[in-house]
Design an enzyme around this catalytic site. Structure first.
Site, PDB file in Angstrom:
ATOM      1  CG  HIS A 164      28.101 -73.798 103.426  1.00  9.09           C
ATOM      2  ND1 HIS A 164      29.459 -73.802 103.175  1.00  9.09           N
ATOM      3  CD2 HIS A 164      27.925 -73.019 104.520  1.00  9.09           C
ATOM      4  CE1 HIS A 164      30.066 -73.069 104.085  1.00  9.09           C
ATOM      5  NE2 HIS A 164      29.164 -72.578 104.909  1.00  9.09           N
ATOM      6  CB  SER A 165      29.056 -70.448 101.265  1.00  8.28           C
ATOM      7  OG  SER A 165      29.805 -69.280 101.058  1.00  8.28           O
ATOM      8  CE1 TYR A 166      28.942 -70.522  92.672  1.00  6.82           C
ATOM      9  CE2 TYR A 166      29.183 -72.826  93.316  1.00  6.82           C
ATOM     10  CZ  TYR A 166      28.982 -71.862  92.331  1.00  6.82           C
ATOM     11  OH  TYR A 166      28.823 -72.247  91.020  1.00  6.82           O
TER      12      TYR A 166
END
Length: 224
Positions: free
Chosen positions: A76-78
């Site tokens: 997720h994301s990073y």
């Protein structure tokens, strides 16, 4: 049954996948929700000496220690930075990559150069020691400062991930304002070898649309 390894985004721990983890396990899958070094219950291990390479090794270490084969890495994301690096380092352990509203880096990319000026301004809001980024006010109360070096360090890759059998991008279509991931989603939904989905939820799809995300992850391990 599949082997899922779940990697959270900035400031979060493996706990952010709680509902998704329960759902995957209820369907018989093995699930490893990870907390990266220097964060949440592992915040005592950093953040001063923690960088992106540390987090990549967190994942490859679990793959090796648990002897996980054909893993589905979910970032997720990073976490997209982390799963990309892990898939490059441990090609014999990884079958699929799922990017949940996440960065999709190439060799030499860092979070800093992939995000917008708005995210860079956030990255500069550091704690007094100067080595970690403060959680945003609306984050879960369990969120902790994120090691700054992990956002600045470029990802080093030896290959092009051609060995990955399935690559999935899950786009959060319900941002409150422009999403920094729109251009990534629009590019990948037209790119051969990728499957792209848009879900009606904010950036934290594990919280905003957990059942839709669960269905997408289950679909990702269905036979072609």
């Amino acid at each position: 049954m599949a082997n899922f390894v779940l990697i959270p985004g900035m400031c979060h721990g493996g706990w952010c996948f709680e509902e998704v983890t329960e759902g995957l396990r209820a369907h018989g899958h093995t699930v490893h929700p990870l907390t990266l070094t220097g964060l949440s219950e592992r915040s005592h291990l950093g953040p001063g000496a923690v960088n992106l390479e540390t987090h990549v090794r967190d994942v490859t270490g679990v793959l090796e220690a648990e002897n996980i084969r054909d893993a589905v890495l979910v970032g997720h994301s990073y976490g997209g930075m982390v799963i990309t690096g892990a898939a490059d380092r441990a090609p014999g352990h990884v079958a699929s990559l799922v990017y949940v509203d996440a960065m999709v880096p190439g060799h030499g990319d860092s979070c800093w150069n992939l995000v917008t000026d708005q995210e860079r301004r956030w990255y500069m809001d550091v704690v007094d020691s100067g080595d970690a980024v403060r959680p945003l006010p609306f984050f879960d109360a369990r969120a902790t400062p994120h090691p700054l070096a992990s956002l600045l360090q470029p990802l080093q890759m030896a290959g092009d991930l051609a060995h990955i059998r399935r690559k999935v991008y899950v786009y959060a279509a319900g941002w409150d304002g422009p999403s920094p991931f729109t251009s990534v989603y629009e590019r990948l939904r037209e790119e051969p070898g990728w499957t792209a989905h848009a879900l009606a939820g904010g950036h934290n799809l594990m919280r905003d649309a957990p059942q839709d995300l669960l269905k997408t992850l289950l679909d990702a391990v269905e036979p072609d």
